[in-house]
Write a protein that holds these residues in place. Structure first.
Motif, PDB file in Angstrom:
ATOM      1  N   PRO A 161      46.643  42.180 -22.134  1.00 51.97           N
ATOM      2  CA  PRO A 161      45.534  41.377 -21.606  1.00 51.97           C
ATOM      3  C   PRO A 161      44.466  41.099 -22.662  1.00 51.97           C
ATOM      4  O   PRO A 161      43.826  40.052 -22.630  1.00 51.97           O
ATOM      5  CB  PRO A 161      44.962  42.254 -20.476  1.00 51.97           C
ATOM      6  CG  PRO A 161      46.046  43.210 -20.119  1.00 51.97           C
ATOM      7  CD  PRO A 161      46.830  43.433 -21.372  1.00 51.97           C
ATOM      8  N   ARG A 162      44.281  42.060 -23.577  1.00 51.86           N
ATOM      9  CA  ARG A 162      43.286  41.902 -24.638  1.00 51.86           C
ATOM     10  C   ARG A 162      43.904  42.358 -25.957  1.00 51.86           C
ATOM     11  O   ARG A 162      44.642  43.337 -25.995  1.00 51.86           O
ATOM     12  CB  ARG A 162      42.035  42.723 -24.329  1.00 51.86           C
ATOM     13  CG  ARG A 162      41.338  42.333 -23.042  1.00 51.86           C
ATOM     14  CD  ARG A 162      40.210  43.309 -22.727  1.00 51.86           C
ATOM     15  NE  ARG A 162      39.170  43.266 -23.740  1.00 51.86           N
ATOM     16  CZ  ARG A 162      38.282  44.238 -23.927  1.00 51.86           C
ATOM     17  NH1 ARG A 162      38.342  45.344 -23.193  1.00 51.86           N
ATOM     18  NH2 ARG A 162      37.348  44.115 -24.854  1.00 51.86           N
ATOM     19  N   GLY A 191      42.471  35.918 -30.307  1.00 54.89           N
ATOM     20  CA  GLY A 191      42.116  35.873 -28.895  1.00 54.89           C
ATOM     21  C   GLY A 191      40.616  35.746 -28.773  1.00 54.89           C
ATOM     22  O   GLY A 191      40.028  34.743 -29.189  1.00 54.89           O
ATOM     23  N   GLU A 192      39.985  36.807 -28.247  1.00 59.21           N
ATOM     24  CA  GLU A 192      38.546  36.754 -28.035  1.00 59.21           C
ATOM     25  C   GLU A 192      37.808  37.812 -28.856  1.00 59.21           C
ATOM     26  O   GLU A 192      36.630  38.078 -28.613  1.00 59.21           O
ATOM     27  CB  GLU A 192      38.250  36.950 -26.543  1.00 59.21           C
ATOM     28  CG  GLU A 192      38.841  35.827 -25.693  1.00 59.21           C
ATOM     29  CD  GLU A 192      38.865  36.146 -24.211  1.00 59.21           C
ATOM     30  OE1 GLU A 192      38.434  35.280 -23.423  1.00 59.21           O
ATOM     31  OE2 GLU A 192      39.300  37.255 -23.851  1.00 59.21           O
ATOM     32  N   HIS A 193      38.492  38.402 -29.850  1.00 60.76           N
ATOM     33  CA  HIS A 193      37.871  39.440 -30.660  1.00 60.76           C
ATOM     34  C   HIS A 193      38.519  39.456 -32.038  1.00 60.76           C
ATOM     35  O   HIS A 193      39.732  39.334 -32.168  1.00 60.76           O
ATOM     36  CB  HIS A 193      38.055  40.805 -29.995  1.00 60.76           C
ATOM     37  CG  HIS A 193      37.267  41.920 -30.602  1.00 60.76           C
ATOM     38  ND1 HIS A 193      37.583  42.487 -31.831  1.00 60.76           N
ATOM     39  CD2 HIS A 193      36.168  42.575 -30.169  1.00 60.76           C
ATOM     40  CE1 HIS A 193      36.707  43.439 -32.103  1.00 60.76           C
ATOM     41  NE2 HIS A 193      35.845  43.525 -31.120  1.00 60.76           N
ATOM     42  N   LEU A 194      37.700  39.613 -33.078  1.00 56.58           N
ATOM     43  CA  LEU A 194      38.186  39.784 -34.442  1.00 56.58           C
ATOM     44  C   LEU A 194      37.296  40.812 -35.144  1.00 56.58           C
ATOM     45  O   LEU A 194      36.079  40.818 -34.964  1.00 56.58           O
ATOM     46  CB  LEU A 194      38.122  38.473 -35.235  1.00 56.58           C
ATOM     47  CG  LEU A 194      39.279  37.475 -35.114  1.00 56.58           C
ATOM     48  CD1 LEU A 194      38.969  36.238 -35.955  1.00 56.58           C
ATOM     49  CD2 LEU A 194      40.589  38.091 -35.556  1.00 56.58           C
ATOM     50  N   SER A 195      37.922  41.674 -35.959  1.00 55.33           N
ATOM     51  CA  SER A 195      37.188  42.602 -36.807  1.00 55.33           C
ATOM     52  C   SER A 195      37.335  42.153 -38.249  1.00 55.33           C
ATOM     53  O   SER A 195      38.463  42.036 -38.745  1.00 55.33           O
ATOM     54  CB  SER A 195      37.719  44.034 -36.639  1.00 55.33           C
ATOM     55  OG  SER A 195      37.526  44.490 -35.313  1.00 55.33           O
ATOM     56  N   HIS A 238      32.818  29.121 -33.682  1.00 63.76           N
ATOM     57  CA  HIS A 238      33.971  29.299 -32.804  1.00 63.76           C
ATOM     58  C   HIS A 238      33.652  30.150 -31.571  1.00 63.76           C
ATOM     59  O   HIS A 238      34.556  30.579 -30.855  1.00 63.76           O
ATOM     60  CB  HIS A 238      35.139  29.928 -33.577  1.00 63.76           C
ATOM     61  CG  HIS A 238      35.869  28.953 -34.440  1.00 63.76           C
ATOM     62  ND1 HIS A 238      35.409  28.577 -35.677  1.00 63.76           N
ATOM     63  CD2 HIS A 238      37.024  28.256 -34.232  1.00 63.76           C
ATOM     64  CE1 HIS A 238      36.260  27.700 -36.212  1.00 63.76           C
ATOM     65  NE2 HIS A 238      37.237  27.495 -35.362  1.00 63.76           N
ATOM     66  N   GLY A 239      32.379  30.387 -31.324  1.00 62.20           N
ATOM     67  CA  GLY A 239      31.987  31.087 -30.108  1.00 62.20           C
ATOM     68  C   GLY A 239      32.288  32.574 -30.112  1.00 62.20           C
ATOM     69  O   GLY A 239      32.410  33.189 -29.047  1.00 62.20           O
ATOM     70  N   MET A 240      32.406  33.166 -31.329  1.00 68.33           N
ATOM     71  CA  MET A 240      32.661  34.599 -31.461  1.00 68.33           C
ATOM     72  C   MET A 240      31.642  35.204 -32.426  1.00 68.33           C
ATOM     73  O   MET A 240      31.979  35.635 -33.522  1.00 68.33           O
ATOM     74  CB  MET A 240      34.089  34.853 -31.952  1.00 68.33           C
ATOM     75  CG  MET A 240      35.156  34.418 -30.951  1.00 68.33           C
ATOM     76  SD  MET A 240      36.845  34.470 -31.667  1.00 68.33           S
ATOM     77  CE  MET A 240      37.013  36.229 -31.983  1.00 68.33           C
ATOM     78  N   PRO A 241      30.378  35.248 -32.021  1.00 70.58           N
ATOM     79  CA  PRO A 241      29.345  35.762 -32.923  1.00 70.58           C
ATOM     80  C   PRO A 241      29.501  37.258 -33.172  1.00 70.58           C
ATOM     81  O   PRO A 241      30.190  37.966 -32.424  1.00 70.58           O
ATOM     82  CB  PRO A 241      28.052  35.469 -32.160  1.00 70.58           C
ATOM     83  CG  PRO A 241      28.467  35.469 -30.718  1.00 70.58           C
ATOM     84  CD  PRO A 241      29.839  34.873 -30.705  1.00 70.58           C
ATOM     85  N   ALA A 249      33.084  38.824 -31.217  1.00 70.46           N
ATOM     86  CA  ALA A 249      33.763  38.640 -29.939  1.00 70.46           C
ATOM     87  C   ALA A 249      33.086  37.548 -29.137  1.00 70.46           C
ATOM     88  O   ALA A 249      31.887  37.274 -29.312  1.00 70.46           O
ATOM     89  CB  ALA A 249      33.755  39.947 -29.130  1.00 70.46           C
ATOM     90  N   ALA A 250      33.864  36.925 -28.253  1.00 68.61           N
ATOM     91  CA  ALA A 250      33.264  36.055 -27.253  1.00 68.61           C
ATOM     92  C   ALA A 250      32.382  36.919 -26.353  1.00 68.61           C
ATOM     93  O   ALA A 250      32.666  38.107 -26.151  1.00 68.61           O
ATOM     94  CB  ALA A 250      34.361  35.366 -26.439  1.00 68.61           C
TER      95      ALA A 250
END
Length: 391
Positions: A161-162, A191-195, A238-241, A249-250
């Motif tokens: 899911p994530r 997805g909705e998260h990057l490190s 990209h909406g992931m500050p 993350a979003a």
């Protein structure tokens, strides 16, 4: 006897450390070890034993998050993960909304087990991709190829899911244009998260030795700042500050387990070298540390002692420092009521007004009646801000 606990909600996380890797990456200073072979059954039993011991001090609590870290947890067979999570469920109970994260490497050997980890209960995957460029992967000592990394991300997207993955940038010789292209490519896969971590030279690593010899040339401070600014701009677009120095993350998709660390809440540490922070029944915050060497940790448990190697009360001055060290890393900053309840000291008493005014005037933070919030400039200069506050 009543339990003297903070009046605000305190989350509880569980960190489970698997200390083994197939090889030691030259930038890594984590508690990771290479062994030709291990008896996974013995290690699983030891983890189960230590979980039972940890439950005795936290039986009145519910777990919010579970995190399998390392080392390389994806070297475990899915059956071991299942046994651990079944034990956790038998003790604390696992709710449908409990975040259960596993770190994994994208080699084809490890990726074949992703479905098994999901079936065991893992619902969030964190892939150690580090780069999408073959030459960079070789430099970083990674065992997977760029194509394996992209295939692993696609598989994770279809199973969990994530999911998230890590990248390391500001590498020796890397240009801003090259990083922009690589990050754009990563965003197409994300997805909705990057490190996103800037490469740092950590003491005791192979890179530290190479750097001392002059074999590794790091970017200048000015170029490092440019890398950071470019990263923030692209991720914001990209909406992931950034919600933490290196994590993006979003909104609402942050890693809940890591937020427990950064908000200085409570967590149990299980496995070799794992740390924990817990409140006892008298309201004292304790620091727990497990034996670091894997074989020593295993022997201690098999001899009948599953307790942490160290369990010490954290004194007020250290509470203040630790809470600031963690809280200054996140955009949301520090809740002042939480600060006072945890440290026993008001924020105003801990830090002179003129120092906070100076930081705010310089654009590093915003201080209101109830919160200290960080700006991007503040996140970029956390270490300098800490030195300024505590010197």
């Amino acid at each position: 006897m009543s339990i003297d606990r903070p009046s605000f909600p305190m989350k509880l996380g569980l960190y489970i450390h698997w200390p083994f890797c197939k090889s030691k990456c030259p930038y890594c200073d984590f508690n990771s070890h290479v062994r030709e072979s291990i008896d996974e059954g013995r290690w699983a039993e030891a983890l189960l034993c230590q979980l039972r011991d940890a439950y005795e001090a936290t039986s009145h609590r519910n777990l919010s998050t579970i995190f399998f870290g390392g080392g390389t947890p994806s070297l475990m067979v899915p059956q071991t993960v299942s046994r651990v999570l079944n034990q956790v469920n038998d003790l604390w109970g696992i709710c449908v909304d409990t975040e259960i994260t596993m770190e994994a490497n994208p080699t084809s050997v490890e990726v074949k087990n992703l479905q098994g980890y999901a079936a065991a209960g893992v619902n969030r995957l964190s892939l150690g991709v580090q780069s999408l460029r073959p030459e960079a992967l070789k430099f970083l000592g990674r065992e997977h190829s760029a194509s394996e990394a992209m295939a692993a991300i696609q598989q994770a997207r279809g199973i969990f899911p994530r999911y998230s993955f890590d990248l390391i940038y500001a590498r020796p010789g890397q240009t801003l244009k090259e990083w922009e292209a690589e990050l754009q490519e990563a965003l197409d896969l994300a997805g909705e998260h990057l490190s996103l971590y800037q490469l740092t030279i950590e003491p005791g690593t192979a890179f530290a030795q190479q750097y001392a010899r002059g074999d590794v040339k790091m970017p200048s401070d000015e170029l490092s700042d440019d890398f950071f600014e470019l990263t923030q701009s692209l991720m914001d677009h990209h909406g992931m500050p950034a919600y933490e120095v290196s994590n993006h993350a979003a909104p609402g998709k942050e890693c809940c387990h890591n937020m427990i660390y950064w908000q200085y809440q409570e967590y149990i540490g299980v496995g070799p070298g794992a740390h924990g922070r817990l409140m006892d029944t008298r309201g004292r915050r304790l620091a727990t540390v497990q034996l670091k060497t894997p074989e020593a940790w295993l022997a201690k448990i098999e001899e009948g002692d599953a307790t942490p190697e160290q369990m010490n009360q954290i004194e007020q001055a250290d509470l203040v420092y630790e809470m600031m060290m963690m809280g200054l890393r996140i955009r949301s900053g520090i809740d002042l009521a939480s600060f006072q309840q945890i440290t026993g000291m008001s924020f105003e008493a801990a830090f002179p007004r003129e120092k906070m005014t100076s930081l705010c005037d310089e654009g590093y933070c915003r201080l209101s009646a109830d919160k200290l919030e960080m700006t991007i400039a503040g996140l970029k200069n956390v270490n300098s801000i800490l030195r300024f506050l505590f010197d």
